[in-house]
Design an enzyme around this catalytic site. Structure first.
Site, mmCIF file in Angstrom:
data_model
loop_
_atom_site.group_PDB
_atom_site.id
_atom_site.type_symbol
_atom_site.label_atom_id
_atom_site.label_comp_id
_atom_site.label_asym_id
_atom_site.label_seq_id
_atom_site.Cartn_x
_atom_site.Cartn_y
_atom_site.Cartn_z
ATOM 1 N N ALA A 70 0.911 -1.247 0.007
ATOM 2 C CA ALA A 70 0.058 -0.146 0.009
ATOM 3 C C ALA A 70 0.967 1.394 -0.081
ATOM 4 O O ALA A 70 2.112 1.318 -0.480
ATOM 5 C CB ALA A 70 -0.838 -0.141 0.999
ATOM 6 N N SER A 71 0.565 2.299 0.770
ATOM 7 C CA SER A 71 1.015 3.562 0.615
ATOM 8 C C SER A 71 2.553 3.693 1.127
ATOM 9 O O SER A 71 3.254 4.688 1.043
ATOM 10 C CB SER A 71 0.239 4.704 1.127
ATOM 11 O OG SER A 71 -0.968 4.702 0.633
ATOM 12 N N THR A 72 2.944 2.527 1.839
ATOM 13 C CA THR A 72 4.160 2.870 2.569
ATOM 14 C C THR A 72 5.204 2.818 1.607
ATOM 15 O O THR A 72 6.397 3.420 1.786
ATOM 16 C CB THR A 72 4.469 1.430 3.473
ATOM 17 O OG1 THR A 72 4.243 0.242 2.425
ATOM 18 C CG2 THR A 72 3.647 1.300 4.618
ATOM 19 N N LYS A 114 5.106 4.655 -1.270
ATOM 20 C CA LYS A 114 4.956 5.797 -2.213
ATOM 21 C C LYS A 114 6.405 6.665 -2.132
ATOM 22 O O LYS A 114 6.705 7.042 -3.023
ATOM 23 C CB LYS A 114 3.826 6.724 -1.644
ATOM 24 C CG LYS A 114 2.594 6.118 -2.194
ATOM 25 C CD LYS A 114 1.370 6.976 -1.600
ATOM 26 C CE LYS A 114 0.179 6.403 -2.248
ATOM 27 N NZ LYS A 114 -1.192 7.044 -1.664
ATOM 28 N N ASN A 139 -4.491 7.122 3.617
ATOM 29 C CA ASN A 139 -4.001 5.746 3.241
ATOM 30 C C ASN A 139 -2.621 5.421 3.404
ATOM 31 O O ASN A 139 -1.825 6.133 2.929
ATOM 32 C CB ASN A 139 -4.212 5.482 1.593
ATOM 33 C CG ASN A 139 -5.712 4.909 1.316
ATOM 34 O OD1 ASN A 139 -6.429 5.206 2.224
ATOM 35 N ND2 ASN A 139 -5.858 4.608 0.271
#
Lengths: 371, 673
Positions: free
Chosen positions: B331-333, B335, B673
């Protein structure tokens, strides 16, 4: 010849029709029975081990019976392709073989493990006998040299696995054929000379550390009595303490108290000697001698050069088994992994051995009698 | 001979004669060899009979193998994590018993041994050799030992055997990293035989089956010893003649801090998930905990089928699974890493902005990819996009980057590959890209797939350990350390043979000078080689991304309010089911196993990072990574830093950014998120 042939035809009894040589079969069965008793004693008196051995012997006897049905000249036809295939298998073992007990001897076929060197024990004498018997005997020098090369190829491949014991057996099976085919005494002298010259090369370049250790242990087992020399010392004590009459079945302290390693496999002769004494040994060796004599008789009586050479080689190699095993167990020879034929527990070798006897029986019973 | 005529008629009788002659010679040879064999045996059995009989009678030396003590395992502060404890078992040698059946029943009554165990023993008696000991009861209590000892004279052939067994004092706290030892099974035996180790394990009963116990089996096991004993003619041991002591296995010191581990466990209590804490400077793993866990001690004594079924029961949340090495959508980790890829490829700069209306569309396609914030973030640059976890920014960036650029950069951060950690449970998970889709679904990659990858979803999974590794590489500005546990090994040296016999339980770490035994523990630090670093075209890009993560942790997560160290971090919330267009996500309305996973990565202190933490919490009911996983990381870091205060004084290094929301949004409880 005609008369003999006629007589034999008359004697073509039940046993000959099913291609079984009765004297050979009786000798084999006597040895197997003795073997089962000794295995029971040496294997911690467990019936389970005996049952497993009986199953294995049963299978081996079945193989012998099957092989005996095949006319011997069929082998000669198939000798070359089978030999080449066998060599390829040996190379495959070196390249992809399964490493067990520090040596690569097995090919893993998925459903079973397969030891090509075992099969080569039979293919080599067939191949050499087939090759040498194509021409008149005694064999020419060129024939002998090619035959020697054919023997050396599988021998070296098996030696590389490393499996010293089997490579000796395979080399002898081929060399016996050449000897029986009339290798001149001059050449034999030269070969022995070369062999002696080759020994240092073998020692310094070809033998692995564990093989060297076996040889040094053999020369002086007492130098490391609790290490590598332990086995051979315990084995000699077992044999020596048996005396003339032996300690009696199940009474051998060396084996029952587990002093003796590998007592139901390679060192079973020590257990036998401890429990049955010198008397027992003489009796056992007599049975082996009877089998060998019968084998040589079949060879001499055989019709073709090929079958003569093959039967002779199988018989003599069988004797080499006996000699090497008893020699090593009693301290005459270094320890190489050769079982006492038909007596030792286990081993795929018993199947090969009995397949060999099957061939002997085929040679003695499939005769086209000259009328 | 007519050698020039191949078809010359063979002289059969001449050949037969030649063959017969040779056979006769061979037969003579056989007789000679037989005589040699027989005369040698005659010499042994007749001439030397007295000598060998004496030797046989006095042959009382038997060599018994003695198992080495397994190496101990300590945590980084010297706390014992795996030890060897004596365990007493009641055994019987059938041959020596006078009235076996009666005595078994009697002794069972005395010690309250169950009927079931007695039946088992009777069965075992049939299979085993009569002179070999058989276990009647394992793990006797101290009371049972005392009770039996007083009554031992009544039961000839019965005795108590003391053995060292592995014990993990922290139970389920350490199982997923330490693993456990258990009984050597036939598969192990075959492997040992193939490695030529059978002899070395002759007296050993247990072998490492999982985790560090398995990985470092060769260090921990040690070398077998031998006891030379004198036995009488019945085979009873009379005394020990010589003793070659076994060499104990090496003691291991591992990088786990058991206190940190406890905090991790406490922080995950009641949740399913995992925490990995790592020192980015060395790659040492400070804590690795997967919840729920299980007690490795159960396996040491042979787990009962009832207990094993319990561990396998899905109702118990699958404790056997080591979640720190399972694949999860990041997920957003990730980004910040995608942002770095964008900077490195020159697709964006620090100042590039994308417009976020609340959704993203691929050219010519209907489908709208939603932002988590329906109203949209408006114009955002990279720093803001990371802080607010703006999806549309990263959808756009990912599509412009193209999947191959992403695959390439993520591969450099160690995704899709084993980390090299020193447990075999290490997993590759799934590196996003054409190859993964081809091998899994045999389908080509579509741009739509790239969009999902932009927010760490779609065909992409990472293990918490990989995530910690990637953040460590980021925090290290490209330096790559192999994640690992082992810090040092210690082994005993200079042991002199003991004069007294047999005590296999001697712990050699104590120097005993009165017995002339001098023992030293030789400690050896273990170095793990670095992997080749990531070198960026522009080194400043590291700072841009790290600064954004710092900014995010400082502003966004209530969980990090008031921390006395400068933390940087990023949350993530992974959707496990895809929503239809315009459908609302309502956690209470869907099955528990389909609820969102909460993720969080963090490192601290910002300026010279000492600790990286990766957290995953499965299937949360409310909120995302910031709400559910960040507090776990906070607790671990608080424990790590203790009383130390590390606040960066140089504010110029991370300039304030204007906030595009109103102040009420800034403190909203539910994290992005």
């Amino acid at each position: 010849m005609r008369n003999i042939g006629h007589d034999q035809q008359k004697q073509r009894n039940f046993w000959q029709r099913i291609h079984i040589d009765l004297p050979l079969l009786l000798g084999i069965l006597v040895l197997m029975t003795v073997g089962l008793f000794v295995v029971y004693s040496a294997g911690g008196q467990e019936m389970a081990i005996v049952y497993r051995q009986i199953t294995r012997l049963g299978i081996a006897l079945l193989v012998m019976f099957t092989v005996a049905q095949i006319p011997p000249l069929v082998y000669q036809k198939w000798a070359v392709p089978v030999f080449v295939f066998g060599l390829l298998l040996l190379i495959a073992v070196l390249l992809f073989g399964h490493v067990g007990k520090g040596a690569q001897r097995w090919l893993d076929l998925g459903f079973m493990k397969f030891q090509p060197s075992e099969v080569m024990k039979l293919i080599v004498p067939i191949m050499i006998a087939g090759y040498v018997s194509q021409q008149n005997l005694p064999a020419k020098l060129s024939t002998i040299i090619i035959a020697l090369v054919l023997v050396l190829l599988p021998t070296i491949l098996i030696f590389k696995q490393p499996d010293f014991g089997t490579s000796i057996l395979i080399a002898s099976s081929g060399i016996f054929v050449i000897f029986l085919a009339g290798l001149s005494w001059k050449l034999i002298g030269v070969c022995i000379g070369l062999g002696l010259g080759f020994a240092p090369i073998l020692w310094f370049y070809l033998l692995g550390a564990y093989q060297k250790q076996r040889v040094t242990t053999f020369l002086n087992p007492e130098q490391d009595p609790l290490g590598s020399g332990y086995q051979i010392i315990q084995s000699k004590i077992a044999i020596g303490s048996g005396g003339f009459e032996g300690k009696g079945w199940l009474q051998g302290t060396q084996s029952q108290l587990e002093f003796l390693p590998e007592r139901h496999t390679d060192f079973i002769f020590a257990v036998f000697s401890e429990e049955f004494g010198f008397m027992g040994v003489v009796a056992l060796l007599s049975v082996y001698l009877i089998i060998v004599m019968r084998g040589l008789w079949i060879a001499v009586q055989a019709e073709h050069a090929f079958t003569k050479l093959l039967a002779g080689s199988i018989t003599l190699t069988f004797f080499v088994y006996v000699f090497v095993n008893i020699g090593m167990v009693s301290g005459l020879l270094p320890v190489v992994g050769v079982p006492l034929p038909l007596v030792s527990y286990g081993g795929t070798s018993v199947v090969t051995l009995l397949a060999g006897f099957g061939m002997l029986m085929a040679i003695s019973t499939h005769k086209r009698f000259i009328a | 001979m007519a050698s020039n005529k191949r078809v010359a008629i063979r002289n059969h009788s001449a050949e037969a004669n030649l063959f017969a002659r040779r056979t006769f010679i061979a037969f003579v040879g056989i007789m000679v060899m037989l005589i040699i064999l027989l005369s040698n045996i005659y010499d042994l059995e007749i001439n030397s009979y007295d000598k060998y009989q004496t030797r046989s009678n006095s042959n009382r030396i038997k060599i018994l193998p003695v198992a080495p003590n397994r190496g101990l395992i300590y945590d980084r502060n010297g706390v014992l994590l795996a030890e060897n404890k004596p365990v007493y078992s009641l055994e019987v040698i059938a041959e020596q018993a006078t009235d076996l059946k009666k005595h078994i029943v009697e002794v069972s009554e005395l010690l309250e041994i169950s009927e079931e165990k007695q039946q088992k023993l009777f069965k075992a008696l049939k299979r085993n050799r009569r002179f070999k000991p058989i276990e009647l009861h394992s793990r006797l209590s101290a009371q049972q030992v005392a009770l039996f000892s007083v009554n031992q004279h009544r039961f000839p052939g019965f005795f108590i055997d003391a053995r060292l067994k592995r014990y993990y004092p922290f139970g389920d706290l350490t199982t997923h990293s330490l693993g456990y030892v258990a009984r050597i099974n036939s598969k192990d035996s075959i492997r040992l035989a193939e490695q030529n180790l059978s002899e070395d394990y002759a007296a050993t009963r247990n072998i490492g089956k999982l985790g560090l116990e398995k990985y470092y089996e060769d260090l921990l096991h040690g070398t077998i010893g031998h006891q030379e004993v004198e036995i009488n003619s019945q085979g009873r041991v009379i005394r020990t003649l010589d003793y070659t002591p076994p060499i104990s296995g090496q003691d291991l010191t591992i990088s786990i801090d058991i206190e940190l581990q406890m905090i991790a466990k406490r922080a995950l209590a009641g949740k399913r998930g995992a925490v990995v804490a790592m020192d980015p400077r060395s790659g040492e793993i400070l804590a690795m905990y997967s919840n729920p866990s299980y007690d490795g001690n159960l396996f040491v004594h042979g787990i009962s089928s009832k207990n094993y079924k319990k561990l396998l029961d899905p109702k118990n949340n699958r404790p056997l699974l080591n979640r720190s090495v399972q694949g999860y959508p990041p997920a957003s980790t990730v980004k910040p890493l995608l942002g770095l890829a964008g900077l490195e490829a020159g697709i964006i700069t620090q100042k590039s902005r994308y417009y976020d209306p609340g959704w993203f569309q691929l050219k010519g396609l209907e489908r709208k990819y939603r932002d988590w914030y329906p109203q949209g973030h408006g114009w955002v640059d990279l720093n803001e996009a990371i802080e607010h976890s703006c999806n549309v920014f990263f959808y756009t960036l990912a599509v412009r980057l193209d999947i191959d650029n992403i695959t390439n950069m993520m591969e450099r951060f160690g995704f899709g590959d084993l980390t090299g950690v020193d447990i075999w449970e290490d997993k590759r998970a799934i590196l996003p890209g054409r190859e993964a889709k081809r091998s899994r679904y045999n389908e080509p990659w579509y741009t739509g797939d790239t969009v999902n990858v932009g927010i760490g979803q779609g065909l992409w999974t990472v293990t918490p350990l990989q995530l910690a590794q990637a953040i460590a590489i980021l925090a290290n500005k490209g330096q790559k350390k192999i994640p690992h546990f082992l810090r040092s090994t210690a082994r005993a040296v200079d042991i002199k043979p003991l004069n007294e016999q047999g005590s296999t339980q001697d712990n050699v770490s104590v120097a005993n000078e009165s017995n002339n035994v001098v023992t030293k523990m030789l400690t050896e630090a273990i170095e793990f080689e670095d992997k080749p670093p990531i070198v960026l075209k522009n080194h400043k890009n590291w700072n841009l991304v790290l600064d954004a993560m710092h900014n995010t942790a400082q502003k966004k997560y209530p969980a990090f309010k008031g921390a006395r160290y400068d933390a940087a971090g990023k949350s993530g919330t992974a959707q496990l089911i895809s929503k239809k267009q315009d459908e609302e996500y309502d956690a209470t309305a869907i099955k528990e196993k389909q609820r969102n996973n909460a993720m969080f990565v963090a490192f601290a202190p910002y300026e010279n990072p000492e600790i990286v933490v990766a957290v995953v919490v499965e299937n949360v009911l409310e909120g995302g990574g910031g709400f559910n996983a960040a507090p776990v990381a906070r607790q671990v870091m608080d424990q790590y830093f203790g009383d130390r205060e590390i606040i960066s004084t140089d504010k110029s290094k991370h300039p304030q950014h204007k906030n595009i929301y109103g102040s009420n949004k800034k403190t909203q409880k539910v994290g992005p998120n």
